[in-house]
Design an enzyme around this catalytic site. Structure first.
Site, short mmCIF file in Angstrom:
data_model
loop_
_atom_site.label_atom_id
_atom_site.label_comp_id
_atom_site.label_asym_id
_atom_site.label_seq_id
_atom_site.Cartn_x
_atom_site.Cartn_y
_atom_site.Cartn_z
N HIS A 154 0.88 -1.31 0.10
CA HIS A 154 0.30 -0.09 -0.03
C HIS A 154 1.00 1.25 0.06
O HIS A 154 0.34 2.24 -0.13
CB HIS A 154 -1.03 0.11 1.31
CG HIS A 154 -0.12 0.16 2.39
ND1 HIS A 154 0.22 -0.79 3.20
CD2 HIS A 154 0.12 1.46 3.14
CE1 HIS A 154 0.94 -0.25 4.24
NE2 HIS A 154 0.57 0.84 4.31
N LYS A 158 -0.81 4.59 -6.44
CA LYS A 158 -0.40 4.97 -7.85
C LYS A 158 0.26 6.02 -8.13
O LYS A 158 1.05 6.50 -8.73
CB LYS A 158 -1.82 4.82 -8.47
CG LYS A 158 -1.71 4.60 -10.17
CD LYS A 158 -3.22 4.18 -10.63
CE LYS A 158 -3.08 3.26 -11.66
NZ LYS A 158 -4.12 2.15 -11.75
N ASP A 211 9.87 -4.90 8.09
CA ASP A 211 8.76 -4.37 7.95
C ASP A 211 8.71 -3.19 6.90
O ASP A 211 7.80 -2.91 5.97
CB ASP A 211 8.33 -3.61 9.32
CG ASP A 211 7.31 -2.75 9.34
OD1 ASP A 211 6.22 -3.23 8.85
OD2 ASP A 211 7.02 -1.79 9.63
N HIS A 216 8.87 -2.22 1.42
CA HIS A 216 8.53 -0.86 0.66
C HIS A 216 9.79 -0.23 0.11
O HIS A 216 9.53 0.50 -0.96
CB HIS A 216 8.03 0.12 1.70
CG HIS A 216 6.81 -0.55 2.29
ND1 HIS A 216 5.84 -1.03 1.97
CD2 HIS A 216 6.45 -0.71 3.86
CE1 HIS A 216 4.96 -1.43 2.67
NE2 HIS A 216 5.22 -1.07 3.92
N LYS A 315 11.89 4.29 13.54
CA LYS A 315 10.82 4.84 14.45
C LYS A 315 11.05 5.81 15.29
O LYS A 315 12.16 5.67 15.98
CB LYS A 315 9.78 3.56 15.00
CG LYS A 315 9.18 2.50 14.10
CD LYS A 315 8.16 1.56 14.90
CE LYS A 315 7.31 0.86 14.14
NZ LYS A 315 6.30 1.86 13.59
P1 NDP Z 1 -5.40 -8.22 13.86
O1 NDP Z 1 -5.03 -9.25 14.85
O2 NDP Z 1 -6.03 -7.05 14.34
O3 NDP Z 1 -6.67 -9.01 13.05
C1 NDP Z 1 -6.75 -10.29 12.48
C2 NDP Z 1 -8.09 -10.70 12.07
O4 NDP Z 1 -7.95 -12.22 11.82
C3 NDP Z 1 -9.14 -10.69 13.34
O5 NDP Z 1 -10.30 -10.35 12.78
C4 NDP Z 1 -9.16 -11.99 13.76
O6 NDP Z 1 -10.30 -12.04 14.43
C5 NDP Z 1 -9.06 -13.05 12.73
N1 NDP Z 1 -8.64 -13.97 12.53
C6 NDP Z 1 -7.58 -14.55 13.20
N2 NDP Z 1 -7.43 -16.10 13.10
C7 NDP Z 1 -8.72 -16.30 12.31
C8 NDP Z 1 -9.25 -17.41 12.08
N3 NDP Z 1 -8.86 -18.83 12.05
N4 NDP Z 1 -10.61 -17.63 11.35
C9 NDP Z 1 -11.06 -16.34 11.24
N5 NDP Z 1 -10.79 -15.21 11.67
C10 NDP Z 1 -9.61 -15.27 12.21
O7 NDP Z 1 -4.27 -8.11 12.68
P2 NDP Z 1 -4.43 -6.84 11.76
O8 NDP Z 1 -5.62 -6.29 11.16
O9 NDP Z 1 -3.44 -5.83 12.51
O10 NDP Z 1 -3.25 -7.54 10.70
C11 NDP Z 1 -3.91 -8.24 9.33
C12 NDP Z 1 -2.91 -8.55 8.58
O11 NDP Z 1 -2.50 -7.10 7.84
C13 NDP Z 1 -1.52 -8.84 8.81
O12 NDP Z 1 -0.76 -9.64 7.72
C14 NDP Z 1 -0.71 -7.49 8.96
O13 NDP Z 1 0.57 -7.78 9.02
C15 NDP Z 1 -1.22 -6.78 7.83
N6 NDP Z 1 -1.07 -5.44 8.09
C16 NDP Z 1 -1.67 -4.90 9.13
C17 NDP Z 1 -1.56 -3.46 9.02
C18 NDP Z 1 -2.20 -2.41 10.35
O14 NDP Z 1 -2.10 -1.43 10.62
N7 NDP Z 1 -2.94 -3.12 11.07
C19 NDP Z 1 -0.70 -2.36 8.24
C20 NDP Z 1 -0.23 -3.33 7.07
C21 NDP Z 1 -0.51 -4.54 7.16
P3 NDP Z 1 -10.62 -13.55 15.42
O15 NDP Z 1 -9.75 -13.80 16.07
O16 NDP Z 1 -11.76 -12.84 16.32
O17 NDP Z 1 -11.26 -14.49 14.49
#
Ligand code: NDP
Length: 448
Positions: A154, A158, A211, A216, A315
């Site tokens: 991200h 673009k 990271d 990036h 950072k």
């Molecule tokens: P979170 O831990 O906040 O969210 C993970 C999500 O996955 C939750 O909704 C969790 O819900 C769900 N989940 C986990 N295991 C399962 C499962 N077996 N079945 C269904 N749902 C599942 O992580 P992030 O949102 O922070 O990050 C997600 C991805 O995005 C990662 O790869 C991260 O590196 C990437 N990313 C994140 C950024 C950020 O700022 N947060 C920035 C850039 C990239 P539940 O456990 O309740 O099911």
């Protein structure tokens, strides 16, 4: 555009709420994706109503007309079959999941027949090293063709990409100078004021090199160093980027000579007292995770051989800067009698706000023999969408131009692998810098 569905696996997570849904909202508000069905899935015991509230909070009221929530374990093939069954038209599956869960969800998808037109959208980090990235690529290749896999960067919105390409290839003035003949060094610096911000669960396992640099900043390097593509279509653009990255290696065989790692200690930034990284909740100090990384590369091509490319990200940096700086060699000779030409010429490309600056020396006011540094500056136009809006637009338009191709994702891990190995073995000291300072004193950057 016909009916299509966005399936967000990990609907209750941080990425979905903070970046993905707002990006989707901005894209939908432009009217470019009519007929979108949105499905959110996670293990939380939510109902459709609760999910709709989350969508409305992040996207804006009434932007998404058809949306539903599926409570599911996305590592279970039957749950995935049920989710896909609720889609209308071709589906894009966005893995907003922890990386290990993403890998298991992809394994589970192997048990299903994915409908024609399915696209897979994967977040960073893509694997944790070259081998893990290759293993994930092998699974993805059995699911859908490469052009339907979007490995999200991200950072490379673009507008940022086009700003760099436009500057380089739609002008006569700069491009002829961008080679080892005229360039002394290239720096890509992405320092942030942000500290850990409660993301220890992810960051303490990743660190600044994985990271930022491996992902990036190597992509930015590729944009700065690539040859001109004949067109901007995905195949050609990604080929030219891959050419550069295949020629990119560490500047020195010794990781100690071409890398620095450091982590912040307690300090003050913008009036806030920040604790030491090692004291942040959730951090395991014994892991030795770096919050700042510097690596120097060479791009071993006829055009660039001998020019160091220094990449750095940190950072909790005070007066932080986010820019690429191309420093030119000194003129071959300055006529006797002209004084004050101490600063080399520099071309600066700022990221956020995206801007251009050209530093050079002219005869300033007063003594005409005395040269003074000046800067010509211009603002690049901002993009019309936030980064995740641009990511999703590429997905919905089946355009993988901005996404990272599989071989490139693997290759970027392999470029940094010798440094990662040396850091793990403790061969490069973990330096310290106070939060709010400019970083460690022992820096590889040419300019502060
Ligand atoms: P979170 O831990 O906040 O969210 C993970 C999500 O996955 C939750 O909704 C969790 O819900 C769900 N989940 C986990 N295991 C399962 C499962 N077996 N079945 C269904 N749902 C599942 O992580 P992030 O949102 O922070 O990050 C997600 C991805 O995005 C990662 O790869 C991260 O590196 C990437 N990313 C994140 C950024 C950020 O700022 N947060 C920035 C850039 C990239 P539940 O456990 O309740 O099911």
């Amino acid at each position: 555009m016909t009916d299509q569905t966005l399936i967000i696996l990990g609907a209750s997570g941080d990425l979905t709420a903070r970046l993905l849904l707002p990006g989707l909202g901005a894209l939908l508000a432009t009217g470019q994706v009519p007929g979108l069905t949105l499905i959110g899935a996670a293990r939380d015991d939510w109902d459709d109503e609760q999910w709709r509230r989350r969508v409305a909070e992040s996207c804006g009221e009434g932007v998404v007309s058809r949306t539903s929530y599926q409570r599911a374990d996305v590592t279970d093939a039957e749950d995935l079959r049920r989710i896909l069954g609720a889609a209308r038209g071709p589906a894009a599956i966005f893995f907003a999941l922890p990386p290990a869960v993403t890998a298991r969800a992809c394994d589970a998808l192997l048990k299903l027949d994915l409908p024609e037109g399915t696209r897979l959208v994967l977040e960073k980090p893509f694997g944790i090293d070259g081998d893990a990235a290759a293993a994930l690529n092998a699974v993805l290749a059995r699911l859908v063709p490469e052009e339907r896999i979007h490995r999200v960067d991200h950072f490379l919105g673009k507008s940022t990409v086009l700003n760099i390409l436009g500057l380089r290839f739609a002008n006569r003035i700069f491009e002829p100078l961008l080679s080892a003949e005229h360039v002394a060094s290239v720096e890509v610096v992405f320092d942030e004021a942000l500290a850990l911000e409660n993301r220890a669960g992810y960051y303490d396992h990743a660190g600044a090199m994985a990271d930022m640099i491996q992902s990036h900043l190597l992509q930015i390097l590729a944009l700065l160093a690539m040859e001109a593509p004949g067109t901007l279509d995905a195949a050609e653009f990604r080929d030219r980027k891959a050419d550069v990255l295949r020629a990119t290696r560490l500047w020195d065989p010794s990781p100690a000579a071409c890398s620095r790692r450091a982590r912040y200690t307690a300090g003050t930034l913008d009036g806030r007292n920040l604790p030491a990284y090692a004291d942040e909740p959730g951090v395991d100090p014994s892991r030795g995770t770096e919050t700042l990384a510097e690596l120097v590369f060479t791009v071993d091509t006829w055009r660039w051989a001998g020019v160091p490319f220094r990449l750095r990200s940190g950072k909790a940096i005070g007066n932080s800067r986010k820019e690429a700086v191309i420093t030119f060699k000194r003129p071959p000779r300055i006529p006797d009698g002209l004084t004050g030409c101490d600063q080399p010429d520099r071309l600066r490309i700022g990221f956020g706000p995206d801007a251009l600056g050209l530093d050079f020396n002219i005869n300033g006011p007063g003594d005409p023999f005395q040269l003074d540094p000046v800067t010509l500056s211009a603002a690049f136009g901002p993009g019309d969408l936030p980064p995740y809006g641009e990511v999703l637009r590429g997905v919905f338009e089946n355009d993988p131009t901005l996404s990272v191709r599989g071989d490139t994702a693997e290759h970027c891990w392999r470029i940094v692998a010798p440094v990662a190995k040396a850091w793990r073995a403790g061969e490069v000291p973990l330096l310290e810098y106070a939060a709010g300072s400019a970083g460690p004193k022992d820096s590889l950057l040419a300019q502060p």
